[in-house]
Design a protein around this motif. Structure first.
Motif, PDB file in Angstrom:
ATOM      1  N   ASP A 164       0.851  -1.320  -0.011  1.00 56.61           N
ATOM      2  CA  ASP A 164      -0.129  -0.256   0.196  1.00 56.61           C
ATOM      3  C   ASP A 164       0.886   1.240   0.087  1.00 56.61           C
ATOM      4  O   ASP A 164       0.318   2.354  -0.160  1.00 56.61           O
ATOM      5  CB  ASP A 164      -0.986   0.156   1.379  1.00 56.61           C
ATOM      6  CG  ASP A 164      -2.074  -1.224   1.120  1.00 56.61           C
ATOM      7  OD1 ASP A 164      -2.471  -1.405   0.160  1.00 56.61           O
ATOM      8  OD2 ASP A 164      -2.167  -1.815   2.332  1.00 56.61           O
ATOM      9  N   VAL A 165       2.091   1.111   0.138  1.00 59.12           N
ATOM     10  CA  VAL A 165       3.039   2.441   0.275  1.00 59.12           C
ATOM     11  C   VAL A 165       3.307   2.863  -0.973  1.00 59.12           C
ATOM     12  O   VAL A 165       3.985   2.183  -1.889  1.00 59.12           O
ATOM     13  CB  VAL A 165       4.422   2.012   1.098  1.00 59.12           C
ATOM     14  CG1 VAL A 165       5.262   3.089   0.956  1.00 59.12           C
ATOM     15  CG2 VAL A 165       4.104   1.372   2.553  1.00 59.12           C
ATOM     16  N   ASP A 166       3.111   4.167  -1.184  1.00 62.16           N
ATOM     17  CA  ASP A 166       3.663   4.947  -2.215  1.00 62.16           C
ATOM     18  C   ASP A 166       4.122   6.152  -2.024  1.00 62.16           C
ATOM     19  O   ASP A 166       3.444   7.341  -1.827  1.00 62.16           O
ATOM     20  CB  ASP A 166       2.370   5.066  -3.234  1.00 62.16           C
ATOM     21  CG  ASP A 166       2.898   5.879  -4.403  1.00 62.16           C
ATOM     22  OD1 ASP A 166       3.905   5.901  -4.910  1.00 62.16           O
ATOM     23  OD2 ASP A 166       1.721   6.005  -5.386  1.00 62.16           O
ATOM     24  N   PHE A 167       5.314   6.242  -2.035  1.00 60.84           N
ATOM     25  CA  PHE A 167       6.037   7.454  -1.517  1.00 60.84           C
ATOM     26  C   PHE A 167       5.936   8.568  -2.487  1.00 60.84           C
ATOM     27  O   PHE A 167       6.331   9.854  -2.171  1.00 60.84           O
ATOM     28  CB  PHE A 167       7.535   7.241  -1.156  1.00 60.84           C
ATOM     29  CG  PHE A 167       7.960   6.439  -0.111  1.00 60.84           C
ATOM     30  CD1 PHE A 167       7.625   6.898   1.164  1.00 60.84           C
ATOM     31  CD2 PHE A 167       8.267   5.176  -0.253  1.00 60.84           C
ATOM     32  CE1 PHE A 167       7.819   6.195   2.320  1.00 60.84           C
ATOM     33  CE2 PHE A 167       8.214   4.221   1.167  1.00 60.84           C
ATOM     34  CZ  PHE A 167       8.277   4.831   1.976  1.00 60.84           C
ATOM     35  N   HIS A 168       5.363   8.272  -3.679  1.00 60.60           N
ATOM     36  CA  HIS A 168       5.070   9.462  -4.365  1.00 60.60           C
ATOM     37  C   HIS A 168       3.887  10.457  -3.990  1.00 60.60           C
ATOM     38  O   HIS A 168       3.964  11.717  -4.438  1.00 60.60           O
ATOM     39  CB  HIS A 168       4.599   9.030  -5.896  1.00 60.60           C
ATOM     40  CG  HIS A 168       5.778   8.294  -6.622  1.00 60.60           C
ATOM     41  ND1 HIS A 168       6.038   7.026  -6.702  1.00 60.60           N
ATOM     42  CD2 HIS A 168       6.618   9.044  -7.646  1.00 60.60           C
ATOM     43  CE1 HIS A 168       6.863   6.902  -7.644  1.00 60.60           C
ATOM     44  NE2 HIS A 168       7.311   8.007  -8.072  1.00 60.60           N
ATOM     45  N   ALA A 233       5.276  10.516   7.558  1.00 54.29           N
ATOM     46  CA  ALA A 233       5.545  10.097   6.035  1.00 54.29           C
ATOM     47  C   ALA A 233       5.020   8.986   5.721  1.00 54.29           C
ATOM     48  O   ALA A 233       4.458   8.964   4.432  1.00 54.29           O
ATOM     49  CB  ALA A 233       7.109  10.283   5.838  1.00 54.29           C
ATOM     50  N   LEU A 234       5.119   7.889   6.605  1.00 60.14           N
ATOM     51  CA  LEU A 234       4.443   6.814   6.187  1.00 60.14           C
ATOM     52  C   LEU A 234       2.918   6.816   6.005  1.00 60.14           C
ATOM     53  O   LEU A 234       2.324   6.339   5.055  1.00 60.14           O
ATOM     54  CB  LEU A 234       4.741   5.549   7.274  1.00 60.14           C
ATOM     55  CG  LEU A 234       4.501   4.115   7.147  1.00 60.14           C
ATOM     56  CD1 LEU A 234       5.410   3.719   5.814  1.00 60.14           C
ATOM     57  CD2 LEU A 234       4.818   3.294   7.997  1.00 60.14           C
ATOM     58  N   ASN A 235       2.396   7.406   6.915  1.00 59.79           N
ATOM     59  CA  ASN A 235       0.744   7.862   6.819  1.00 59.79           C
ATOM     60  C   ASN A 235       0.514   8.304   5.634  1.00 59.79           C
ATOM     61  O   ASN A 235      -0.576   8.085   4.846  1.00 59.79           O
ATOM     62  CB  ASN A 235       0.418   8.500   8.061  1.00 59.79           C
ATOM     63  CG  ASN A 235       0.379   7.513   9.363  1.00 59.79           C
ATOM     64  OD1 ASN A 235       0.375   6.484   9.272  1.00 59.79           O
ATOM     65  ND2 ASN A 235       0.310   8.387  10.401  1.00 59.79           N
ATOM     66  N   GLY A 240      -2.357   8.997   1.521  1.00 51.86           N
ATOM     67  CA  GLY A 240      -2.538  10.188   0.603  1.00 51.86           C
ATOM     68  C   GLY A 240      -2.810  11.476   1.422  1.00 51.86           C
ATOM     69  O   GLY A 240      -3.344  11.232   2.289  1.00 51.86           O
ATOM     70  N   VAL A 241      -2.324  12.650   1.044  1.00 50.03           N
ATOM     71  CA  VAL A 241      -2.628  13.984   1.857  1.00 50.03           C
ATOM     72  C   VAL A 241      -4.245  14.099   2.072  1.00 50.03           C
ATOM     73  O   VAL A 241      -4.570  14.754   3.235  1.00 50.03           O
ATOM     74  CB  VAL A 241      -2.127  15.269   1.294  1.00 50.03           C
ATOM     75  CG1 VAL A 241      -2.635  15.547   0.096  1.00 50.03           C
ATOM     76  CG2 VAL A 241      -2.036  16.234   2.295  1.00 50.03           C
ATOM     77  N   GLY A 256      -4.799  -0.154   9.485  1.00 46.90           N
ATOM     78  CA  GLY A 256      -6.040  -0.857   9.056  1.00 46.90           C
ATOM     79  C   GLY A 256      -6.072  -1.415   7.518  1.00 46.90           C
ATOM     80  O   GLY A 256      -6.981  -2.370   7.218  1.00 46.90           O
ATOM     81  N   LYS A 257      -5.236  -0.747   6.875  1.00 43.46           N
ATOM     82  CA  LYS A 257      -5.447  -1.458   5.113  1.00 43.46           C
ATOM     83  C   LYS A 257      -4.404  -2.692   5.063  1.00 43.46           C
ATOM     84  O   LYS A 257      -4.574  -2.985   3.941  1.00 43.46           O
ATOM     85  CB  LYS A 257      -4.805   0.096   4.479  1.00 43.46           C
ATOM     86  CG  LYS A 257      -5.904   1.275   4.252  1.00 43.46           C
ATOM     87  CD  LYS A 257      -5.094   2.267   3.668  1.00 43.46           C
ATOM     88  CE  LYS A 257      -5.079   1.982   2.249  1.00 43.46           C
ATOM     89  NZ  LYS A 257      -6.329   2.172   1.620  1.00 43.46           N
TER      90      LYS A 257
END
Length: 367
Positions: A164-168, A233-235, A240-241, A256-257
């Protein structure tokens, strides 16, 4: 004050857990948007500057708590009133932390349980541990910091391998300039949680090796600040913002994801247990600071006889400070930071330090 001593490791454990507190779970630094993690790092730097103010005061009065040396600096009358205000402030902040935990538990895990039952249970346990003494609180923190770190490593691992992580989502950096970052870092992030560490000026006289206070405090601020920045940063990279701005408890939503192989999921309990540990110690330290301050100001012989009555006041406060959690958050992020935190964390201590330096200079000149 009780005749007890805590080690440097115990003090670090208390400070580290205290700093993480509710900041690990709530929407922390989010007014800065994608740059929340930068705002937290800047706030950490401000927290280091505040530390030097508190530490210089401690160096001048190493055997006195805050309520003791405020009377030395401002005199018995004005100093006594200011010391009492700090005690009431510690009690109020403890109530806010307990309310945070109660509302998270009601909204996520125990929706049918009355808020009063949760707050009452937590406060009674806190009162019992404080009754046993600050050494017991320190030893307990030594154990729970290991559990907290294991939870943190486990939670981060599952989130990172979940896909689920997308640092973009965190880029581009400083998209809207420095203004939202600076206005978020100062005074919001500086005061919560780094400024709140002023309560440790009530505990530093218990340290068995006072010369280690500087290293311990700095290491606790830097390590907890880096973890809070990484968590933000991880959240952001998972949610996403836009989602993070709307989320009351973004860390809970992030974990939870997680769903690995349709087997490892529903890891919300990690966040709930983490908040339970951090709120327990944070509220314990604030309540202990308030009790010791009142004992010092009113010359009470035994602090233990005050713990339960003040604990009952704490339960009442945690239920009545706000009618709903949204009102509680609005009060904490608005009125609290501007009109309460800034004077108690920055203005009063800075004024104390300047007054103390001037008094000592005049005293040396006259001698």
């Amino acid at each position: 004050m009780e005749k007890a001593k805590i080690s440097a490791i115990q003090l670090f454990a208390l400070m580290f857990i205290f700093d993480l507190g509710t900041a690990l779970i709530v929407s922390y630094g989010i007014p800065a948007g994608k740059d929340a993690w930068i705002a937290i790092l800047l706030g950490m730097c401000g927290g280091i500057l505040l530390f030097f103010i508190y530490y210089m005061l401690f160096r001048q009065y190493p055997n006195l708590p805050l309520t003791g040396y405020v009377r030395k600096i401002f005199g018995n009358y004005l100093g006594w009133v200011l010391g009492l205000l700090y005690c009431l402030f510690f009690l109020y902040t403890a109530a806010r932390n307990i309310r945070d935990f109660g509302d998270l538990l009601v909204s996520s895990t125990l929706p049918e349980t009355p808020l009063l039952a949760i707050n009452l249970s937590l406060v009674l346990v806190i009162c019992y541990v404080i009754y046993l003494g600050i050494e017991v609180v320190g030893r307990t923190a030594e154990v729970f910091i290991v559990i907290l770190l294991l939870f943190g490593i486990g939670g981060n691992f599952f989130v990172l391998v979940s896909g689920d992580v997308d640092f973009h989502h965190v880029r581009p950096f400083i998209e809207h300039g420095w203004k939202p970052i600076l206005t978020t870092a100062f005074p919001s992030v500086v005061s919560f949680p780094f400024g709140e560490m002023i309560v440790f000026t009530m505990l530093l006289p218990y340290l068995n090796r006072p010369q280690l206070a500087k290293k311990v405090w700095l290491f606790a601020v830097i390590s907890s600040g880096l973890i809070l920045s990484w968590t933000a940063a991880l959240n952001l990279s998972v949610l996403g913002v836009d989602v993070m701005e709307r989320s009351t408890f973004p860390t809970l939503a992030t974990i939870g994801k997680v769903n690995l192989f349709d087997f490892i999921e529903r890891l919300d309990a990690i966040v709930v247990f983490t908040l339970l540990m951090t709120v327990f110690f944070k509220s314990s330290i604030f309540l202990y600071g308030a009790v010791i301050g009142i004992v010092d100001l009113f010359k009470v012989k035994d602090h233990k006889q005050l713990i339960l009555p003040i604990g009952i006041i704490l339960i009442f406060l945690s239920m009545t400070i706000a009618s709903s959690f949204s009102e509680h958050l609005e009060e904490g992020l608005g009125i609290n930071i501007k009109y309460i935190n800034v004077p108690f964390f920055i203005i009063f201590p800075l004024f104390m330090l300047i007054s103390s330096i001037i008094r000592n200079y005049v005293k040396k000149k006259t001698d």
